[in-house]
Design a protein around this motif. Structure first.
Motif, PDB file in Angstrom:
ATOM      1  N   VAL A  51     -55.330 -11.058  38.358  1.00  0.00           N
ATOM      2  CA  VAL A  51     -56.151 -11.524  37.173  1.00  0.00           C
ATOM      3  C   VAL A  51     -57.035 -10.321  36.716  1.00  0.00           C
ATOM      4  N   LEU A  52     -57.547  -9.546  37.443  1.00  0.00           N
ATOM      5  CA  LEU A  52     -58.128  -8.701  36.937  1.00  0.00           C
ATOM      6  C   LEU A  52     -57.400  -7.606  36.113  1.00  0.00           C
ATOM      7  N   LEU A  53     -56.320  -7.225  36.567  1.00  0.00           N
ATOM      8  CA  LEU A  53     -55.574  -6.315  35.649  1.00  0.00           C
ATOM      9  C   LEU A  53     -55.095  -7.349  34.260  1.00  0.00           C
ATOM     10  N   SER A  54     -54.929  -8.203  34.543  1.00  0.00           N
ATOM     11  CA  SER A  54     -54.727  -9.321  33.220  1.00  0.00           C
ATOM     12  C   SER A  54     -56.086  -8.947  32.268  1.00  0.00           C
ATOM     13  N   SER A  55     -57.175  -9.106  32.833  1.00  0.00           N
ATOM     14  CA  SER A  55     -58.329  -9.136  31.997  1.00  0.00           C
ATOM     15  C   SER A  55     -58.683  -7.761  31.370  1.00  0.00           C
ATOM     16  N   PHE A  56     -58.583  -7.019  32.216  1.00  0.00           N
ATOM     17  CA  PHE A  56     -59.347  -5.580  32.057  1.00  0.00           C
ATOM     18  C   PHE A  56     -58.098  -4.530  31.720  1.00  0.00           C
ATOM     19  N   ALA A  57     -56.678  -4.658  31.938  1.00  0.00           N
ATOM     20  CA  ALA A  57     -55.719  -3.610  31.742  1.00  0.00           C
ATOM     21  C   ALA A  57     -54.571  -4.335  30.921  1.00  0.00           C
ATOM     22  N   PRO A  58     -54.871  -5.040  29.831  1.00  0.00           N
ATOM     23  CA  PRO A  58     -53.955  -5.681  29.377  1.00  0.00           C
ATOM     24  C   PRO A  58     -52.727  -4.746  28.635  1.00  0.00           C
ATOM     25  N   GLY A  59     -52.927  -3.576  28.249  1.00  0.00           N
ATOM     26  CA  GLY A  59     -52.111  -2.528  28.121  1.00  0.00           C
ATOM     27  C   GLY A  59     -51.318  -2.451  28.991  1.00  0.00           C
ATOM     28  N   PHE A  60     -51.704  -2.035  30.261  1.00  0.00           N
ATOM     29  CA  PHE A  60     -50.690  -1.724  31.303  1.00  0.00           C
ATOM     30  C   PHE A  60     -50.033  -3.095  31.689  1.00  0.00           C
ATOM     31  N   MET A  61     -50.503  -4.240  31.828  1.00  0.00           N
ATOM     32  CA  MET A  61     -49.729  -5.470  31.967  1.00  0.00           C
ATOM     33  C   MET A  61     -48.755  -5.768  30.920  1.00  0.00           C
ATOM     34  N   ALA A  62     -48.890  -5.382  29.820  1.00  0.00           N
ATOM     35  CA  ALA A  62     -47.886  -5.763  28.580  1.00  0.00           C
ATOM     36  C   ALA A  62     -46.798  -4.695  28.667  1.00  0.00           C
ATOM     37  N   GLN A  63     -46.710  -3.457  29.299  1.00  0.00           N
ATOM     38  CA  GLN A  63     -45.770  -2.638  29.342  1.00  0.00           C
ATOM     39  C   GLN A  63     -44.576  -3.023  29.659  1.00  0.00           C
ATOM     40  N   PRO A  64     -43.347  -2.765  28.766  1.00  0.00           N
ATOM     41  CA  PRO A  64     -42.025  -3.566  28.874  1.00  0.00           C
ATOM     42  C   PRO A  64     -41.221  -2.524  30.315  1.00  0.00           C
ATOM     43  N   VAL A  65     -40.830  -3.307  31.003  1.00  0.00           N
ATOM     44  CA  VAL A  65     -39.869  -2.819  32.208  1.00  0.00           C
ATOM     45  C   VAL A  65     -38.528  -2.816  31.541  1.00  0.00           C
ATOM     46  N   SER A  66     -37.912  -3.724  31.115  1.00  0.00           N
ATOM     47  CA  SER A  66     -36.530  -4.007  30.667  1.00  0.00           C
ATOM     48  C   SER A  66     -36.507  -5.109  29.588  1.00  0.00           C
ATOM     49  N   GLY A  67     -36.473  -4.746  28.424  1.00  0.00           N
ATOM     50  CA  GLY A  67     -36.216  -5.761  27.512  1.00  0.00           C
ATOM     51  C   GLY A  67     -37.627  -6.443  27.123  1.00  0.00           C
ATOM     52  N   ALA A  68     -37.518  -7.879  27.435  1.00  0.00           N
ATOM     53  CA  ALA A  68     -38.936  -8.645  27.194  1.00  0.00           C
ATOM     54  C   ALA A  68     -39.651  -8.864  28.603  1.00  0.00           C
ATOM     55  N   ILE A  69     -39.070  -8.173  29.657  1.00  0.00           N
ATOM     56  CA  ILE A  69     -39.566  -8.202  30.975  1.00  0.00           C
ATOM     57  C   ILE A  69     -40.680  -7.215  30.920  1.00  0.00           C
ATOM     58  N   THR A  70     -42.114  -7.805  31.245  1.00  0.00           N
ATOM     59  CA  THR A  70     -43.230  -6.880  31.214  1.00  0.00           C
ATOM     60  C   THR A  70     -43.794  -6.750  32.658  1.00  0.00           C
ATOM     61  N   VAL A  71     -44.524  -5.588  32.993  1.00  0.00           N
ATOM     62  CA  VAL A  71     -45.171  -5.700  34.510  1.00  0.00           C
ATOM     63  C   VAL A  71     -45.675  -6.669  34.799  1.00  0.00           C
ATOM     64  N   GLY A  72     -46.593  -7.392  33.774  1.00  0.00           N
ATOM     65  CA  GLY A  72     -47.577  -8.587  33.989  1.00  0.00           C
ATOM     66  C   GLY A  72     -46.376  -9.520  34.449  1.00  0.00           C
ATOM     67  N   LEU A  73     -45.285  -9.661  33.899  1.00  0.00           N
ATOM     68  CA  LEU A  73     -44.267 -10.827  34.282  1.00  0.00           C
ATOM     69  C   LEU A  73     -43.771 -10.577  35.630  1.00  0.00           C
ATOM     70  N   LEU A  74     -43.653  -9.133  36.134  1.00  0.00           N
ATOM     71  CA  LEU A  74     -43.057  -9.164  37.341  1.00  0.00           C
ATOM     72  C   LEU A  74     -44.230  -9.269  38.502  1.00  0.00           C
ATOM     73  N   ILE A  75     -45.286  -8.923  38.021  1.00  0.00           N
ATOM     74  CA  ILE A  75     -46.503  -8.991  38.964  1.00  0.00           C
ATOM     75  C   ILE A  75     -46.786 -10.604  39.282  1.00  0.00           C
ATOM     76  N   GLY A  76     -46.738 -11.383  37.950  1.00  0.00           N
ATOM     77  CA  GLY A  76     -47.064 -12.704  38.236  1.00  0.00           C
ATOM     78  C   GLY A  76     -45.785 -13.457  38.906  1.00  0.00           C
ATOM     79  N   LEU A  77     -44.698 -13.002  38.915  1.00  0.00           N
ATOM     80  CA  LEU A  77     -43.398 -13.445  39.511  1.00  0.00           C
ATOM     81  C   LEU A  77     -43.688 -13.112  40.953  1.00  0.00           C
ATOM     82  N   GLY A  78     -43.985 -11.950  41.165  1.00  0.00           N
ATOM     83  CA  GLY A  78     -44.406 -11.482  42.469  1.00  0.00           C
ATOM     84  C   GLY A  78     -45.351 -12.429  43.371  1.00  0.00           C
TER      85      GLY A  78
END
Length: 117
Positions: A51-78
């Protein structure tokens, strides 16, 4: 009228207060809490980090890992994976460490309720 806390349960009935104060029941609660509390704290830290990363580090969470898969999406699925892993771990722990003790306590209580030794 008598208070069952003072006089105990009537003959053949279970004195649940005495059961709650018994050593096996206290051990059962200790074992259960020794699993639940650490994992609850760990999961809450993990959840609030997301939650804190989503709020305060949106750039980090939006970094693409592969195609449309982002760090935020991977952490959320985690979060989902972690929930299922903790649940499966608790079931295994309960089967191994809690259920045998609870079963023994239930057997003893049923015997005492029937008036057996």
């Amino acid at each position: 009228m008598t208070d069952s806390r003072i006089d105990g349960a009537p003959k053949g009935a279970i004195d649940y207060i005495a059961v709650e104060e018994s050593a096996p029941f206290r051990e059962l609660k200790r074992r259960q809490r020794s699993f639940v509390f650490p994992f609850a704290v760990a999961f809450l830290v993990w959840y609030f980090a997301y939650v804190l990363l989503s709020s305060f580090a949106p750039g980090f969470m939006a970094q693409p890992v592969s195609g449309a898969i982002t760090v935020g999406l991977l952490i959320g699925l985690g979060q989902f994976v972690t929930t299922f892993a903790i649940t499966m771990g608790y079931v295994a722990y309960a089967n191994r460490r809690l259920d045998p003790l609870a079963e023994q306590m239930r057997t003893d209580l049923e015997r005492s309720e029937r008036g057996e030794a």
